[in-house]
Design an enzyme around this catalytic site. Structure first.
Site, PDB file in Angstrom:
ATOM      1  N   SER A  98      33.973  75.715  39.929  1.00  0.00           N
ATOM      2  CA  SER A  98      34.411  74.495  38.924  1.00  0.00           C
ATOM      3  C   SER A  98      34.241  75.117  37.626  1.00  0.00           C
ATOM      4  O   SER A  98      33.234  75.282  36.988  1.00  0.00           O
ATOM      5  CB  SER A  98      33.511  73.164  39.403  1.00  0.00           C
ATOM      6  OG  SER A  98      33.814  72.193  38.227  1.00  0.00           O
ATOM      7  N   GLU A 121      31.121  69.380  33.174  1.00  0.00           N
ATOM      8  CA  GLU A 121      31.990  68.337  33.605  1.00  0.00           C
ATOM      9  C   GLU A 121      31.133  67.154  34.556  1.00  0.00           C
ATOM     10  O   GLU A 121      31.600  65.931  34.342  1.00  0.00           O
ATOM     11  CB  GLU A 121      32.870  69.072  34.337  1.00  0.00           C
ATOM     12  CG  GLU A 121      34.269  68.288  35.029  1.00  0.00           C
ATOM     13  CD  GLU A 121      35.404  69.135  35.597  1.00  0.00           C
ATOM     14  OE1 GLU A 121      36.213  69.552  34.672  1.00  0.00           O
ATOM     15  OE2 GLU A 121      35.283  69.472  36.841  1.00  0.00           O
ATOM     16  N   TYR A 165      37.539  70.165  40.707  1.00  0.00           N
ATOM     17  CA  TYR A 165      36.959  69.485  39.617  1.00  0.00           C
ATOM     18  C   TYR A 165      35.486  68.939  40.107  1.00  0.00           C
ATOM     19  O   TYR A 165      35.329  68.688  41.481  1.00  0.00           O
ATOM     20  CB  TYR A 165      37.705  68.089  39.666  1.00  0.00           C
ATOM     21  CG  TYR A 165      37.194  66.847  38.851  1.00  0.00           C
ATOM     22  CD1 TYR A 165      37.379  66.974  37.511  1.00  0.00           C
ATOM     23  CD2 TYR A 165      36.372  65.740  39.520  1.00  0.00           C
ATOM     24  CE1 TYR A 165      36.629  65.737  36.879  1.00  0.00           C
ATOM     25  CE2 TYR A 165      35.919  64.788  38.767  1.00  0.00           C
ATOM     26  CZ  TYR A 165      36.082  64.827  37.342  1.00  0.00           C
ATOM     27  OH  TYR A 165      35.403  64.013  36.681  1.00  0.00           O
ATOM     28  N   HIS A 166      34.759  69.094  39.444  1.00  0.00           N
ATOM     29  CA  HIS A 166      33.036  68.906  39.570  1.00  0.00           C
ATOM     30  C   HIS A 166      32.955  67.453  39.469  1.00  0.00           C
ATOM     31  O   HIS A 166      32.745  66.738  38.201  1.00  0.00           O
ATOM     32  CB  HIS A 166      32.280  69.636  38.714  1.00  0.00           C
ATOM     33  CG  HIS A 166      31.074  69.945  39.059  1.00  0.00           C
ATOM     34  ND1 HIS A 166      30.252  68.807  39.492  1.00  0.00           N
ATOM     35  CD2 HIS A 166      30.316  70.972  39.331  1.00  0.00           C
ATOM     36  CE1 HIS A 166      28.979  69.501  39.988  1.00  0.00           C
ATOM     37  NE2 HIS A 166      28.932  70.780  39.935  1.00  0.00           N
ATOM     38  N   GLY A 167      32.444  66.698  40.447  1.00  0.00           N
ATOM     39  CA  GLY A 167      31.888  65.317  40.423  1.00  0.00           C
ATOM     40  C   GLY A 167      30.592  65.068  39.680  1.00  0.00           C
ATOM     41  O   GLY A 167      30.017  66.037  39.649  1.00  0.00           O
TER      42      GLY A 167
END
Length: 299
Positions: A156, A162, A89-91
């Site tokens: 990601s 995202e 998951y890409h912050g």
């Protein structure tokens, strides 16, 4: 004067840490350039001759991770000895991923090659750093070559979109991206899911979506400034690998990686829901994430 002082203070608090990260990234590249010049190196950036300076840079980022986010990495034993594809998951700012790369190298002396958006390769003054840390374009050929050579490759699927437009609900924004699954099938390697707890509480994007979304779609550049940098607790979890199955289709593999995971890439709906229930407040809560710095129990 008071209002002005408070405004300036707020700007400094919310933007100075992201800017500091940018400064440290460029400082890392300068260190590499000095090392290259002093040792007259012309070797492949991925070769072992760069390992000593890699260790120095990784040690710096690991210290930063420990001090600022009390960073923890769990599940390294789930990584295969050979090649594989890490899906994460890409912050808003993937600083957690940089922490992961640094600790993986320090613990295992292992490189994980990172698929990056095209705009990253247009950033000025970072060419050597990108090469030495193994940042590669996301082409099928590049990924297959890296896997053939025994590397871990990370991607990601949500990417910049995202990063910019997901929020504290941790919604995945993968769209129809299935390329990573096709590469995994062609290379006959497992997919390993990964996510970092509280990454959205550390760094966030502004809530006004329509303007910034139109800006991104028209330019394909991440022009939305992130803010935050609060010293919340970060824990990266590496899930059980999804093994190569010659009988599975690309669509089925994507579904298996995504199954039940409104949030993160873990193998089964039950496992993901258990992890979310145990490790993540939904929606994310900054105060809770800060208080977790004082929770000494191993998660």
């Amino acid at each position: 004067v008071i209002i002005g002082s408070l405004t300036i203070s707020a700007i400094l608090v919310f933007f100075i840490v992201p800017l500091t990260i940018v400064f440290f990234i460029y400082l890392s590249n300068i260190l590499l350039l000095i090392y290259q010049r002093n040792n007259e190196l012309k070797a492949d950036p991925l070769s072992d001759v760069w390992d000593s300076v890699r260790k120095t840079i990784a040690s710096f980022w690991d210290i930063y991770a420990r001090v600022w986010h009390g960073y923890e990495l769990h599940g390294v034993e789930n990584l295969p000895e050979g090649p594989g594809i890490l899906v994460y998951y890409h912050g808003a700012i993937p600083i957690d991923y940089l922490y992961f790369l640094s600790r993986l190298f320090l613990w295992k002396k292992r490189l994980c090659l990172s698929v990056a958006d095209n705009f990253v390769f247009r950033l000025p003054g970072l060419r050597l750093l990108l090469g030495v840390t193994g940042v590669i374009p996301g082409t099928r050929e590049e990924c297959l070559d890296a896997l053939k050579n025994g590397y871990l490759v990370s991607i990601s699927p949500g990417g910049v979109r995202e990063a910019l437009f997901s929020d504290e609900s941790y919604q995945l924004m993968w769209g129809n991206r299935k390329g990573f699954a096709q590469v995994a099938l062609e290379a006959k390697v497992p997919i390993i899911p990964m996510y970092t707890q509280n990454v959205r509480e550390g760094y966030r994007m502004f809530k006004e979506r329509r303007f910034f979304r139109q800006l991104y779609e028209s330019t394909r550049l991440p022009l939305t400034p992130p803010y935050g940098g609060l010293p919340v607790k970060f824990r990266t979890y590496i899930g059980k690998p999804i093994p190569y199955d010659p009988n599975i289709t690309t669509e089925e593999l994507v579904e298996k990686v995504c199954k039940g995971k409104f949030l993160f890439s873990f193998q089964t709906k039950t496992a993901v829901q258990a992890l979310i229930s145990k490790h993540q407040t939904i929606p994310g809560n900054i105060w809770k994430a800060l208080l977790e710095r004082f929770d000494k129990r191993r998660k």
